[in-house]
Design an enzyme around this catalytic site. Structure first.
Site, PDB file in Angstrom:
ATOM      1  N   GLU A 119       0.809  -1.230   0.000  1.00 14.32           N
ATOM      2  CA  GLU A 119       0.000   0.000   0.000  1.00 14.32           C
ATOM      3  C   GLU A 119       0.839   1.277   0.000  1.00 14.32           C
ATOM      4  OE1 GLU A 119      -2.901  -0.484   3.178  1.00 14.32           O
ATOM      5  OE2 GLU A 119      -3.861  -2.149   2.130  1.00 14.32           O
ATOM      6  N   GLU A 150      -4.753  -8.870  -0.731  1.00 15.90           N
ATOM      7  CA  GLU A 150      -5.109  -8.712   0.694  1.00 15.90           C
ATOM      8  C   GLU A 150      -6.576  -8.346   0.854  1.00 15.90           C
ATOM      9  OE1 GLU A 150      -2.433  -6.237   3.259  1.00 15.90           O
ATOM     10  OE2 GLU A 150      -4.316  -5.685   4.234  1.00 15.90           O
TER      11      GLU A 150
END
Ligand SMILES: *[C@@H]1O[C@H](CO)[C@@H](O)[C@H](O)[C@H]1NC(C)=O
Ligand SMILES: *[C@@H]1O[C@H](CO)[C@@H](O)[C@H](O)[C@H]1NC(C)=O
Ligand SMILES: *[C@@H]1O[C@H](CO)[C@@H](O)[C@H](O)[C@H]1NC(C)=O
Ligand SMILES: *[C@@H]1O[C@H](CO)[C@@H](O)[C@H](O)[C@H]1NC(C)=O
Ligand SMILES: *[C@@H]1O[C@H](CO)[C@@H](O)[C@H](O)[C@H]1NC(C)=O
Ligand SMILES: *[C@@H]1O[C@H](CO)[C@@H](O)[C@H](O)[C@H]1NC(C)=O
Ligand SMILES: *[C@@H]1O[C@H](CO)[C@@H](O)[C@H](O)[C@H]1NC(C)=O
Length: 515
Positions: free
Chosen positions: A252, A357
């Site tokens: 991220e 994820e």
């Protein structure tokens, strides 16, 4: 005579069913059930091999069915029943090939797993990877720590400014939790486990700001060091007997740009990422012993795909020589339409997209971090997996393989839900509805399966079903159907054969038949 044969067929079908250990259910008021595993009992599921004209179905529902097995026989009456939705399969129209399904071995997953007695540890591993489990075949493994650790850390934190990474050793968490858990997984898994490794934050001396979380960038003088930092991890795991299949280019990356979160992160913008991949990471991996490693960029939310792929490819086209695919996370999926995937699949069909994820309970408005027995969360998983697969994603990796009753441990207090919740004090673990949601895909859609076209023909005013279908390397066809409403029939059709299925209310059904 025919009636008699029919009885024999159903007896055969029945005897196969009693081979499974059913869910030891615990009902949660106003929710669905959790299935309890203790040292002497754990539910399991065997995939039946469909032959001839029979098909096998497995159904889980809000009411509490868990992989309930049934079988039937195709009819060759070529008349479509009126007033019923028909799902017609077109195996001659094929799409992406599946890489796999799995979860993540974080420090916290390992700590929870190790807190159980050995028999239960074995049940947990087999529940996910064994022949009588969900047959997961992928894992995500953090390189160093994440928020799902009991402390913030990275490798080679000392000495500082050490471009040679002269003190690069794995952490106690690797030796105590992650490596033993992965070894146990590899010991029982029914297919080679493809591991994706990801860094959340490098050691602080590589960063512009001396913090694990919040705003930060990689210092330019450490671009090559950060590439070597990845290679060293792959070497260390390989030396421990654990081959790594792919890496992502940092978890991220927007977290460290917009300072979204306080946990381990590293911010990147296009210029920095483009330069690092083409000048450092790409050449470092491709010139190493691990040149076939998959390099996966993005690894961020759906809405960042255009930025992390198309803009990156536009300004730094050389990344295309190094990048195998794009990773995508779950957390904005309810707000960002899946059509954004087409900005990659239409322009660069040779690059894969993998969901790397997902978890429930992370949104600020979700007060229950762990929500025992929630069917709503299972439904969110099912709908998201189906949507992703129907947009050509090649696999779907869940977050922590198991967490405690609080949704941790997590050094930063970022507690979330998990498919398996471990209750250390009671020496048991609970399989959430989300666990079965994953299994309806992972167990029946092995690596190498190819998606095929499904066309839904529904009567006016009838609500749409959700579905996805595959041809598998086992020479079977697998169809997964989600019914979000009341119980209803559906007619399934494949060329000249068809059959009427009954879908219970709020249920997911996986159906398999021999080609
Ligand atoms: C384990 O679970 C089974 C099935 O629910 C139950 O019969 C048994 O009593 C449990 N054992 C313990 C020690 O709790
Ligand atoms: C369950 O639902 C009923 C009716 O909607 C409500 O009265 C009750 O408080 C709920 N119980 C729990 C534990 O949420
Ligand atoms: C190497 O790292 C360890 C911690 O993993 C630390 O205790 C030790 O001081 C470091 N060695 C040097 C020379 O910095
Ligand atoms: C590492 O580099 C930073 C920035 O140049 C410097 O402030 C720091 O003192 C250095 N640390 C050591 C141990 O040399
Ligand atoms: C692998 O499985 C065997 C037999 O099932 C068992 O004896 C052994 O301890 C297992 N090894 C690991 C690392 O789990
Ligand atoms: C695929 O099969 C259907 C009949 O099942 C047929 O109508 C269609 O023309 C076929 N399409 C191709 C591309 O072969
Ligand atoms: C797949 O199954 C069909 C029908 O049972 C059979 O005709 C075909 O030979 C099988 N193909 C393979 C590769 O086993």
């Amino acid at each position: 005579m025919y009636l008699f044969l029919g009885i024999i067929v159903s007896l055969i079908a029945f005897t196969t069913v009693i081979g499974d250990t059913p869910c030891a259910e615990r009902r949660i008021p106003n929710e669905s059930v959790v299935c309890v595993c203790n040292s002497s009992y754990c539910d399991d599921i065997t995939r039946e091999v469909p032959t001839g004209r029979t098909y096998i179905t497995y159904t889980s529902s809000k009411d509490g069915l868990r992989f309930k097995k049934d079988s039937g026989v195709w009819s060759y009456l070529n008349v479509e029943p009126c007033c019923t939705t028909t799902l017609e399969l077109f195996p001659n129209t094929t799409y992406q090939t599946i890489e796999g399904f799995g979860g993540a071995v974080t420090d916290s997953a390992g700590i929870n797993w190790k807190s159980l007695p050995p028999v239960l540890q074995d049940y947990l591993i087999r529940s996910y990877f064994g022949e009588k489990g969900l047959e997961y075949n992928m894992l995500r493994v953090p390189i160093g720590g994440t928020d799902f650790s009991t402390r913030a850390y990275a490798y080679n934190e000392l000495p500082e400014n050490d471009t040679h990474l002269s003190n690069y050793t794995l952490a106690p968490e690797d030796y105590m939790y992650k490596i033993p858990m992965i070894k146990s997984i590899m010991n029982v898994s029914t297919a080679p486990v493809h591991i994706v490794a990801t860094t959340w934050s490098p050691p602080l001396w590589m960063k512009t700001r001396h913090h694990y979380g919040g705003f930060s960038r990689l210092k330019e003088e450490y671009y090559q060091t950060y590439a070597d930092y990845h290679l060293k991890f792959i070497e260390k795991y390989d030396q421990s007997g654990i081959p790594v299949w792919g890496i992502t280019t940092t978890n991220e990356p927007f977290n460290g740009v917009f300072s979204f979160v306080k946990f381990n992160s590293l911010g990147w913008d296009l210029t920095e990422m483009g330069k690092w991949i083409t000048e450092n990471l790409g050449p470092t991996i491709r010139n190493s012993k691990y040149k076939d490693l998959k390099i996966i960029t993005g690894d961020d939310q759906r809405l960042t795909i255009y930025y992390w792929f198309n803009l990156l490819a536009k300004y730094y086209p050389k990344i295309l020589d190094y990048i195998d695919g794009l990773g995508v996370h779950y957390y904005t999926d309810k707000f960002v339409p899946a059509i954004v995937f087409e900005t990659v699949t239409k322009t660069h069909p040779e690059k894969f997209i993998l969901a790397t994820e997902a978890c429930e309970g992370s949104a600020p408005w979700q007060k229950e971090k762990v929500y025992l027995g929630s069917w709503t969360r299972a439904k969110s998983y099912i709908e998201d997996i189906m949507e992703d697969l129907n947009y050509n994603l090649v696999g779907w990796i869940d977050w922590n393989l198991c967490l405690n009753l609080k949704g941790g441990p997590n050094w930063e207090g970022n507690y979330v839900d998990s498919t398996i919740i471990v209750d250390k004090d009671k020496q048991e673990f609970l399989k959430q509805p989300m666990y079965y949601a994953m299994g309806h895909f992972s167990k029946f859609i092995p690596r190498g399966s190819v998606r095929i076209k499904v066309v839904e023909k529904k009567p006016l005013f009838s609500s749409a079903l959700r579905h996805v279908a595959f041809l598998t390397p086992k020479n079977t066809t697998v169809v997964v159907i989600y019914n979000d409403g009341q119980a209803r029939p559906v007619n399934l059709k494949n060329s000249i054969k068809q059959n009427m299925l009954y879908l219970p209310a709020h249920s997911v059904t996986t159906l398999e038949y021999a080609n």
